[in-house]
Design a protein around this motif. Structure first.
Motif, PDB file in Angstrom:
ATOM      1  N   ASP A  94     -44.122  46.851 -30.706  1.00 57.53           N
ATOM      2  CA  ASP A  94     -45.494  46.347 -30.680  1.00 57.53           C
ATOM      3  C   ASP A  94     -46.393  47.205 -29.785  1.00 57.53           C
ATOM      4  O   ASP A  94     -45.929  48.053 -29.023  1.00 57.53           O
ATOM      5  N   SER A  95     -47.682  46.953 -29.903  1.00 57.80           N
ATOM      6  CA  SER A  95     -48.665  47.780 -29.205  1.00 57.80           C
ATOM      7  C   SER A  95     -48.562  47.668 -27.682  1.00 57.80           C
ATOM      8  O   SER A  95     -48.893  48.617 -26.963  1.00 57.80           O
ATOM      9  N   GLU A  96     -48.092  46.515 -27.178  1.00 55.15           N
ATOM     10  CA  GLU A  96     -47.949  46.331 -25.730  1.00 55.15           C
ATOM     11  C   GLU A  96     -46.998  47.373 -25.149  1.00 55.15           C
ATOM     12  O   GLU A  96     -47.282  47.995 -24.124  1.00 55.15           O
ATOM     13  N   ILE A  97     -45.868  47.549 -25.812  1.00 52.69           N
ATOM     14  CA  ILE A  97     -44.883  48.534 -25.348  1.00 52.69           C
ATOM     15  C   ILE A  97     -45.465  49.942 -25.412  1.00 52.69           C
ATOM     16  O   ILE A  97     -45.373  50.719 -24.459  1.00 52.69           O
ATOM     17  N   LEU A  98     -46.091  50.259 -26.538  1.00 50.65           N
ATOM     18  CA  LEU A  98     -46.639  51.605 -26.721  1.00 50.65           C
ATOM     19  C   LEU A  98     -47.750  51.891 -25.715  1.00 50.65           C
ATOM     20  O   LEU A  98     -47.819  52.985 -25.151  1.00 50.65           O
ATOM     21  N   ASN A  99     -48.599  50.901 -25.471  1.00 54.84           N
ATOM     22  CA  ASN A  99     -49.685  51.101 -24.502  1.00 54.84           C
ATOM     23  C   ASN A  99     -49.141  51.278 -23.086  1.00 54.84           C
ATOM     24  O   ASN A  99     -49.671  52.071 -22.291  1.00 54.84           O
ATOM     25  N   ASN A 100     -48.099  50.538 -22.751  1.00 52.08           N
ATOM     26  CA  ASN A 100     -47.503  50.639 -21.410  1.00 52.08           C
ATOM     27  C   ASN A 100     -46.914  52.010 -21.142  1.00 52.08           C
ATOM     28  O   ASN A 100     -46.963  52.520 -20.018  1.00 52.08           O
TER      29      ASN A 100
END
Length: 342
Positions: A49-55
């Motif tokens: 998900d985007s949360e992981i990628l953004n982190n």
């Protein structure tokens, strides 16, 4: 030891140099010799998900390599193109991934070229439609078109990247097909082929297909095999031929399958030293017993930075075991400890 275990050995603390970022643990195929078929209580397949990628984006610039390969098919991620673009904006190093190629289309090929992906490997394992059906399914025409389209677009663009490869899983029954495989991949304008040993052995029946004597102690004429590989490479000298791995009867000090300076980030954000320690795959061990591989989770990218996970007690302890003893308790008798890339 430095060469076996990764950069930094003998030069102070080992640095994190690369990651495998599994953006998808889902797959659109169901190949017989896939590790995914053996998961035990591994949970549902996921898309990162985007949360992981953004982190993780702010930490990418200090890495040397990123591989978007895990146990799933990366092209299944609906934001594949955006992920490539975001990674390349934050990361100047070597970017690679492996795909079965079935979902490749013109749009995805354009994303690959625009993001200047360095290496793309197609999992092929066959020289023609008939053998591909046995290995992977009824998608030979789609795969052939996908490889041709990417290679053609690369040629028109006039750039040396991506370097395009095709992999072939070695089995006794398929060795006679190797030369035709090489010729076919040459026709498709690939840079090279990757020959891989069958290290995923899931049953006693599979032992009849392995092309090595080491680890399991099987009877196999390795001299003839390696002579044949040398002759193949000489005949296919217009292709870069990588591998196969050499598998020995005794541990080789360190892992021959996964660099110690890398981390494996699962689609759900959990982090392990390698893909095998990230999932409880069911494998035939050296005693020819079907047993789940050990699990070792070092942290979670949803709540921790890469640096925090790399310097965590579990990660430091694992690296110390590997550098001081040549193996870690978590590895058990994993075939990776008996393997060296040729």
């Amino acid at each position: 030891m430095k060469e076996l275990l990764g950069e930094g050995i003998g030069q102070g603390p080992l640095k994190l140099t690369g990651i495998n970022l599994e953006i998808s643990s889902r797959c659109n195929l169901n190949c017989r010799h896939c590790f995914r078929k053996t998961y035990i209580s591994a949970g549902k397949d996921e898309l990162m998900d985007s949360e992981i990628l953004n982190n993780i984006m702010p930490e990418l610039k200090r890495l040397h390599s990123i591989d978007l390969t895990g146990w799933g098919e990366p092209l299944l991620h609906p934001q594949f193109g955006k992920i490539l673009k975001d990674i390349r904006r934050n990361f100047p190093g070597a970017l690679s991934f492996t795909t079965n190629g079935v979902l490749m289309n013109e749009e995805i090929a354009n994303h690959i070229l625009e993001a200047e992906v360095d290496n793309v490997c197609f999992s092929v394992d066959a020289a023609d439609d008939e053998s591909y059906r046995e290995a992977r399914g009824r998608y030979w025409d789609k795969l052939e078109k996908a490889i041709s389209e990417l290679a053609y677009k690369k040629k028109v663009r006039g750039r040396g990247i991506p370097r395009i490869y095709a992999s072939f899983l070695l089995k006794k029954s398929r060795l006679k097909e190797l030369y035709r495989f090489g010729e076919k991949m040459t026709q498709l304008m690939l840079n090279g082929i990757i020959l891989q040993q069958m290290t995923g052995v899931f049953s006693l029946v599979d032992l009849n297909e392995i092309t090595y004597a080491g680890y399991y102690g099987e009877k196999f004429d390795e001299d003839s095999f390696w002579r044949g590989i040398r002759e193949l490479k000489e005949e296919l000298n217009y292709l870069q031929t990588i591998g196969p791995e050499r598998i020995y009867s005794q541990p080789q000090s360190g892992c021959g399958g996964f660099p110690l300076g890398h981390l494996f980030i699962k689609a759900n954000g959990k982090v392990s030293p390698c893909c095998t320690l990230g999932y409880p795959v069911l494998l035939l061990n050296r005693k020819k017993e079907l047993r789940p591989a050990n699990l070792l989770i070092l942290g979670d990218i949803k709540t921790q930075s890469l640096e925090e996970i790399w310097e965590s007690p579990a990660a430091v302890s694992f690296r110390e075991e590997m550098t001081q003893k040549g193996y870690a308790e978590a590895c058990g008798d994993c075939i990776g400890l008996y393997m060296r890339r040729s």
